[in-house]
Design a protein around this motif. Structure first.
Motif, mmCIF file in Angstrom:
data_model
loop_
_atom_site.group_PDB
_atom_site.id
_atom_site.type_symbol
_atom_site.label_atom_id
_atom_site.label_comp_id
_atom_site.label_asym_id
_atom_site.label_seq_id
_atom_site.Cartn_x
_atom_site.Cartn_y
_atom_site.Cartn_z
ATOM 1 N N UNK A 1 -3.125 0.240 -8.916
ATOM 2 C CA UNK A 1 -3.386 -1.192 -9.037
ATOM 3 C C UNK A 1 -2.227 -1.938 -9.680
ATOM 4 N N UNK A 2 -1.478 -1.269 -10.537
ATOM 5 C CA UNK A 2 -0.300 -1.910 -11.131
ATOM 6 C C UNK A 2 0.695 -2.349 -10.068
ATOM 7 N N UNK B 1 1.395 -7.420 -6.000
ATOM 8 C CA UNK B 1 1.995 -7.552 -4.668
ATOM 9 C C UNK B 1 1.070 -8.306 -3.721
ATOM 10 N N UNK B 2 -0.221 -7.980 -3.710
ATOM 11 C CA UNK B 2 -1.151 -8.643 -2.809
ATOM 12 C C UNK B 2 -1.446 -10.076 -3.261
ATOM 13 N N UNK C 1 0.838 -1.206 0.000
ATOM 14 C CA UNK C 1 0.000 0.000 0.000
ATOM 15 C C UNK C 1 0.869 1.250 0.000
ATOM 16 N N UNK C 2 1.950 1.245 0.758
ATOM 17 C CA UNK C 2 2.845 2.396 0.766
ATOM 18 C C UNK C 2 3.498 2.605 -0.604
ATOM 19 N N UNK C 3 3.846 1.531 -1.274
ATOM 20 C CA UNK C 3 4.443 1.650 -2.612
ATOM 21 C C UNK C 3 3.445 2.239 -3.606
ATOM 22 N N UNK C 4 2.184 1.790 -3.530
ATOM 23 C CA UNK C 4 1.161 2.355 -4.409
ATOM 24 C C UNK C 4 0.915 3.821 -4.086
ATOM 25 N N UNK C 5 0.954 4.162 -2.799
ATOM 26 C CA UNK C 5 0.775 5.550 -2.403
ATOM 27 C C UNK C 5 1.857 6.456 -2.955
#
Length: 267
Positions: free
Chosen positions: A55-56, A61-62, A20-24
Motif C-alpha cells: 500500500x505504501x 500512485x493510484x 501494481x507492478x511496482x507494489x508486486x
C-alpha cells in the motif's frame, strides 16, 4: 462509453499497471521462507506488514492517477459502494499463501465507477505475468487477448471454488461443502484453493471452465468478474441471476457450461 472517456481509461489502465507492478516487486522481495506465527495476533501482524508494504506504493500512485476516486479501506468488505469512483485494491491477494511460501498470490487494483468495474490489473510477481481488462476493450495477459474455454459439457469441465474468508458463518461453510460435493459428481475435476482472483484469471484465460464462491469481498471478485466478462464469459450468481457486489453467491463460467453449473449449484 464516450471516446474521450475510453481514452482516459486506457491511460489510467497503463498507469495502474505500473503501480501494481511496482507494489508486486516489493512483495516479491519479501517472499521466501515460511513466516511462522504462534497465534492469531502474530498472523494478523504479518498479514498487515505485507499489506502495508504494498500500500505504501499503491495508495499514493493510484491517488495521483485519479484524485477524485475514493479508497476502499478494507479489502474484506462486501456490498454496494456509494456513488462515484472507487479504488478497490487487494495489496496482497492470497496473502496467507505468501506467508506460507506458496506461489499463489498477486497484487490487484480495480477502478469501480457507479458500482461497475471499469478497469483492472492483476499482477503475479513470481511469474511476472499481468492480467488486464478494460470495459469494452477486452481482457489480456501481457498484452495477448484472452478468451474463455469453448467447453460445452460440464462432465468434461475443470471447475474451481475458493474459501471467501476465514471464520465464515457456519451456514455458508455448509453451503460450500454441499456445492463441492455436487460439483464432484457432475464436473470432471474440482479444484479448491485460495485466492479467488487467480481462479478467475484462469477462467478468463480458458484454463478453467467455471469458478463459484459463496459470499466474498469486492476485492476478491471484482477484478476477476471484469476479466471473465471481457474474455467472453458469463458472470452471475449461483442461481443464474445478475451478479452484483450485494449478491450472496458468485459464478463465472464459459458460456457452454454456465447453465449446467447453475443447475448443479442450485440442487
Amino acid at each position: 462509453m464516450s471516446a474521450t472517456l475510453q481514452d482516459t481509461d486506457t491511460a489510467l489502465l497503463a498507469g495502474t499497471e505500473a503501480a501494481v507492478r511496482a507494489a508486486g516487486a516489493v512483495l516479491r522481495e519479501r517472499f521466501g521462507q515460511v513466516v511462522h506465527h504462534e497465534g492469531r495476533e502474530d498472523l494478523m501482524r504479518a498479514l498487515a506488514a505485507n499489506d502495508d508494504a504494498a500500500l505504501d506504493i499503491l495508495r499514493p500512485a493510484l491517488t495521483r492517477l485519479r484524485p477524485q476516486a475514493r479508497w476502499v479501506e478494507d479489502e474484506l468488505d462486501g456490498g454496494a459502494l456509494p456513488p462515484g469512483e472507487w479504488w478497490v485494491v487487494d495489496p496482497a491477494e492470497g496473502n496467507v499463501n505468501h506467508l506460507h511460501g506458496l506461489p499463489e498470490w498477486a497484487v490487484t487494483a480495480t477502478l469501480v465507477r457507479e458500482n461497475r468495474p471499469v478497469l483492472t490489473v492483476v499482477h503475479l510477481p513470481l511469474t511476472d505475468q499481468t492480467y488486464t481488462a478494460l470495459t469494452g476493450a477486452g481482457a489480456r495477459l501481457d498484452g495477448r487477448p484472452l478468451r474463455v474455454a469453448p467447453t460445452a459439457d460440464l462432465g468434461l469441465a475443470l471447475v474451481a471454488t475458493s474459501q471467501a474468508r476465514p471464520d465464515e458463518d457456519e451456514s455458508v461453510v455448509r453451503r460450500v461443502g454441499a456445492s463441492i460435493t455436487a460439483m464432484l459428481l457432475d464436473a470432471l475435476v474440482v479444484r479448491t484453493a485460495v485466492p479467488a482472483t487467480l481462479h478467475l484469471a484462469n477462467v478468463a484465460a480458458g484454463r478453467i471452465d467455471a469458478f463459484w464462491q459463496f459470499a466474498g469481498a469486492r476485492a476478491d471478485l471484482l477484478p476477476g468478474a471484469l476479466l471473465v466478462t471481457e474474455a467472453g464469459g458469463r458472470v452471475t450468481d449461483a442461481q443464474g441471476r445478475p451478479w452484483t457486489p450485494q449478491s450472496d453467491s458468485f459464478l463465472a463460467a464459459a458460456p457452454g457450461v454456465h447453465t449446467a453449473a447453475v443447475t448443479t449449484l442450485s440442487r
